[in-house]
Design a protein around this motif. Sequence first.
Motif, PDB file in Angstrom:
ATOM      1  N   ILE A  67       0.853  -1.184   0.000  1.00  0.00           N
ATOM      2  CA  ILE A  67       0.000   0.000   0.000  1.00  0.00           C
ATOM      3  C   ILE A  67       0.891   1.236   0.000  1.00  0.00           C
ATOM      4  CG2 ILE A  67      -1.611   1.367   1.388  1.00  0.00           C
ATOM      5  CD1 ILE A  67      -2.848  -1.266   2.295  1.00  0.00           C
ATOM      6  N   ARG A  68       0.632   2.130  -0.936  1.00  0.00           N
ATOM      7  CA  ARG A  68       1.327   3.419  -0.989  1.00  0.00           C
ATOM      8  C   ARG A  68       0.345   4.504  -0.585  1.00  0.00           C
ATOM      9  NH1 ARG A  68       3.431   0.207  -5.013  1.00  0.00           N
ATOM     10  NH2 ARG A  68       5.662   0.394  -5.477  1.00  0.00           N
ATOM     11  N   ALA A  69       0.562   5.129   0.552  1.00  0.00           N
ATOM     12  CA  ALA A  69      -0.315   6.191   1.044  1.00  0.00           C
ATOM     13  C   ALA A  69       0.337   7.537   0.780  1.00  0.00           C
ATOM     14  CB  ALA A  69      -0.581   6.006   2.534  1.00  0.00           C
ATOM     15  N   TYR A  70      -0.426   8.488   0.283  1.00  0.00           N
ATOM     16  CA  TYR A  70       0.122   9.760  -0.152  1.00  0.00           C
ATOM     17  C   TYR A  70       0.111  10.790   0.967  1.00  0.00           C
ATOM     18  CZ  TYR A  70      -0.227   7.747  -4.814  1.00  0.00           C
ATOM     19  OH  TYR A  70      -0.090   6.929  -5.911  1.00  0.00           O
ATOM     20  N   ALA A  71       1.274  11.374   1.209  1.00  0.00           N
ATOM     21  CA  ALA A  71       1.435  12.338   2.296  1.00  0.00           C
ATOM     22  C   ALA A  71       1.022  13.747   1.891  1.00  0.00           C
ATOM     23  CB  ALA A  71       2.898  12.351   2.759  1.00  0.00           C
ATOM     24  N   ASN A  72       1.094  14.063   0.606  1.00  0.00           N
ATOM     25  CA  ASN A  72       0.869  15.444   0.156  1.00  0.00           C
ATOM     26  C   ASN A  72      -0.608  15.692  -0.169  1.00  0.00           C
ATOM     27  OD1 ASN A  72       1.381  13.608  -1.986  1.00  0.00           O
ATOM     28  ND2 ASN A  72       1.911  15.258  -3.409  1.00  0.00           N
ATOM     29  N   LEU A  73      -1.473  15.395   0.780  1.00  0.00           N
ATOM     30  CA  LEU A  73      -2.908  15.550   0.575  1.00  0.00           C
ATOM     31  C   LEU A  73      -3.306  16.988   0.213  1.00  0.00           C
ATOM     32  CD1 LEU A  73      -5.682  14.215   0.553  1.00  0.00           C
ATOM     33  CD2 LEU A  73      -5.829  14.657   3.013  1.00  0.00           C
TER      34      LEU A  73
END
Length: 349
Positions: free
Chosen positions: A108-114
């Motif tokens: 799973i790659r979760a994006y930090a730059n929401l």
Amino acid sequence: MPTDRNWIPKRVLVTPAALRFAHGDAMVERAAAAGAEIVRLSADRLSGLPDSYRDAKSTMAVVVASPSRRKPQPIPPSADWRFDLAEGCPAHCQYCYLAGSLSGPPIIRAYANLPEILAELTPLLGAGTITSRSEHRAAEGTTFECSCYTDPLGIEHLTGSLAACIGHFGMWDSPVQLRFTTKFDAVAPLLSLPHRGRTRIRFSLNSKGGERYEGGAPRMDRRLAALRAVAQAGYPVGLTIAPILPLPGWRLEYDQLLADVAAALDGIPTSDLTVELITHRFTDKSKSVLTGWYPGTSLPLDEADRTRKLTKFGTGKWVLPRAEMTTMRGVITDALAQRLPEARTLYWT
């Protein structure tokens, strides 16, 4: 109220760029507090990715979405636009369509730059071809789908991205709607959010036979309890019945599923209930990946029982034969009319 059983990764890989965003830093803190091993990488390129399916499915990476990943894309027939909060899913569905869509090990790659991701949405207000310009669905406003490449509720306890998006759309004083589909039931943190009716939560449901291919996801009764909880909290809700499979007893099982939905929503107005009906299909690539992940699967993947259809990109996929598709559509739509007469079917595909 559903009982939440949250997925916890064994390892969380963190890129330096992700820690430059408060949202990414908060993800790492939540994962560490949950007991995950935190691996801080020295460069923004992911390294040390696991080779085995088992290890990959217990790994999460906190990364930054590139400019190309941040750019919303049209997503017919579901919504005007798709944007991504993450890629990958903690469930173990043997029919997983991500097997043919994403490359590399299934972490799973979760994006930090929401904040950067959300900033891309405003210029698209009023644009799109699915709801923005549809008489049938105009009341939904400009629609944005955030669950194409992940189940955002399945990882929400670690990311917080879904709550942030619900709040963002709740404050967006325009005809817009956030949409996501989930197989998970950890809805308690969402119930008191100021959503202002601008987020539609759809639950992915299936027949009893189809449910056995959905490892790692809450059982159907828990999803239905979660459906009732969010409907009581004022969220617009929907059903994503997928993938529809012609398994033994399918007529009775899909009818029973819809009867169970009606029971779960008993006493709650259903005039805005939407239904999306998606039949099972696979590609040569996805079959190869899925049979590698689940070598003992009994999922029907015999090309002799399917019809090959070309996509708009010129690639092939294996779908149910037309006669079988017509029969299933007639039976399921008749059951919908009887069990959930107020429901609005958006599409059959």
